[in-house]
Design a protein around this motif. Sequence first.
Motif, short mmCIF file in Angstrom:
data_model
loop_
_atom_site.label_atom_id
_atom_site.label_comp_id
_atom_site.label_asym_id
_atom_site.label_seq_id
_atom_site.Cartn_x
_atom_site.Cartn_y
_atom_site.Cartn_z
N GLN A 129 24.60 0.15 -56.56
CA GLN A 129 23.61 0.83 -57.39
C GLN A 129 23.25 0.00 -58.62
OE1 GLN A 129 23.69 5.15 -57.99
NE2 GLN A 129 25.81 5.05 -57.35
N GLY A 161 35.59 -4.22 -60.66
CA GLY A 161 35.84 -3.37 -59.50
C GLY A 161 34.75 -3.57 -58.45
N ASN A 162 33.51 -3.61 -58.88
CA ASN A 162 32.40 -3.86 -57.94
C ASN A 162 32.58 -5.22 -57.28
OD1 ASN A 162 30.38 -2.49 -60.50
ND2 ASN A 162 30.83 -1.45 -58.58
N TYR A 196 22.84 12.81 -51.77
CA TYR A 196 23.10 11.37 -51.89
C TYR A 196 23.77 10.78 -50.64
CZ TYR A 196 25.50 7.39 -54.31
OH TYR A 196 25.99 6.19 -54.68
N MET A 235 22.71 7.66 -47.99
CA MET A 235 23.61 6.53 -47.71
C MET A 235 23.76 6.34 -46.18
SD MET A 235 27.16 6.00 -49.68
CE MET A 235 28.38 4.98 -48.88
N ASP A 262 20.69 4.62 -45.01
CA ASP A 262 20.72 3.18 -45.32
C ASP A 262 21.38 2.40 -44.18
OD1 ASP A 262 19.84 3.87 -47.86
OD2 ASP A 262 21.81 3.66 -48.80
N GLY A 318 34.38 -0.40 -51.48
CA GLY A 318 35.64 -0.07 -52.13
C GLY A 318 36.13 1.27 -51.61
N ASP A 335 36.59 4.08 -52.91
CA ASP A 335 35.93 5.32 -53.35
C ASP A 335 34.77 5.75 -52.44
OD1 ASP A 335 34.39 3.13 -54.16
OD2 ASP A 335 33.58 4.19 -55.89
N GLN A 336 34.30 4.86 -51.58
CA GLN A 336 33.17 5.22 -50.71
C GLN A 336 33.59 5.68 -49.32
OE1 GLN A 336 29.98 5.46 -51.74
NE2 GLN A 336 30.84 5.01 -53.75
N THR A 380 41.10 -2.79 -53.70
CA THR A 380 40.11 -1.89 -53.12
C THR A 380 39.81 -0.72 -54.07
OG1 THR A 380 41.87 -0.67 -52.03
CG2 THR A 380 40.80 -2.40 -50.75
N VAL A 424 40.08 -0.74 -58.16
CA VAL A 424 40.45 -1.30 -59.46
C VAL A 424 40.39 -0.17 -60.48
CG1 VAL A 424 39.83 -2.97 -61.24
CG2 VAL A 424 39.54 -3.57 -58.82
N MET A 449 38.03 2.13 -62.53
CA MET A 449 37.12 1.34 -63.37
C MET A 449 35.70 1.72 -62.96
SD MET A 449 36.81 -2.82 -63.90
CE MET A 449 38.38 -3.03 -64.73
N LYS A 488 31.24 2.06 -63.99
CA LYS A 488 30.08 1.62 -64.79
C LYS A 488 29.79 2.61 -65.91
CE LYS A 488 27.73 -0.23 -60.70
NZ LYS A 488 26.96 0.26 -59.56
#
Length: 332
Positions: free
Chosen positions: A9, A17-18, A126, A130, A133, A145, A147-148, A183, A185, A195, A197
């Motif tokens: 994003q 982390g990204n 959302y 995804m 996509d 990571g 979280d997804q 995977t 952070v 971590m 944004k």
Amino acid sequence: MKRIFSGVQPTGNLHLGNYLGAIRNFVRLQEDYECIYCVVDLHAITVWQDPKELRASTREVAAAFMAAGIDARRHIIFNQSQVPAHAELAWIFNCVARLGWLNRMTQFKEKAGKDRENASAGLYVYPNLMAADILAYHATHVPVGEDQKQHLELARDIAQKFNHDFGVEFFPLTEPLIFGEATRVMSLRDGSKKMSKSDPSEFSRINLTDDADAIAQKIRRAKTDPHPLPHTVAELEARPEADNLIGIHAALSDRTRAAVLAEFAGAPFARFKQALTDLAVAKLGPIGQEMQRLMADPAEVDRILRDGARRANAIAEPVLRQAQDIVGFLRP
Ligand code: TYM
């Protein structure tokens, strides 16, 4: 055929982390897969974005992809809003996914917070976007990571229900690729928080555009505990901040946590932090500098995004048309 799709994003503050959880893995997968990497601006606007900043952040993520080493000629880099298939397929998936599935999404609960009534409808659906996509490209593998993971499981559920409802074998069941020592952070200020944004504290994360001084300062200030570093990985379990910093070192130096501990067991944090700073500056400095160089020429970044969008569209549009035929949309 093995095809990768993943997205980031453009919401500002691209961080370590990204990079360690996703972008670095994107780079490594280029040799074995056909890769499509997307700056997901449609996802970004599920929470408020200033239009000027959104444009700048879109270029920044594209620049980060390239600075990290993704080859935009051999693979595809583009921004999501340039390819209409994403939004159109997402609508079909809005009608496939069940409310009960979306209600289980932990990221919606976190992002919507207490004031759920005031969250955008886009934030709620959302994960359907995804799934669109990924499935608009019939992607087989998705590097992300930790979280997804739940969102990728939902994408599989959507593909499966679509195939089942219409009696087809059309959409593949995509495999997540979650690998490396970092995977998930964690915040430098709190080892129990990811971590992120959006963390208000700049000291919680290392941004990809941070210079050597900023990196040094943030690592120096990173939360630790009073004990020297342990000898075994098992001992890290009860020490989240130590575990996080060791994990970051391991990822940046391409080793396991055990190998890093073999070097620093018994050391005080001060010595380890100095080594981590040197390592982080050596690995991230060149990426940050290359990002700055690329962002100084926005016309060139735009050209690459335009070219990527054209090639992405050539793949996604026929898939969308077939999905529309399967659903029964008439194209007289
Ligand atoms: P986003 O933009 O939040 O994050 C981009 C990638 O970075 C990973 N990541 C992390 N990895 C390790 N530790 C962390 N602290 C950390 N924070 C973020 C994320 O897991 C992600 O891989 N919904 C996605 C974007 C997206 C997408 C997609 C991904 C949209 N469509 C299709 C894959 C496939 C997101 O918000 O990522």
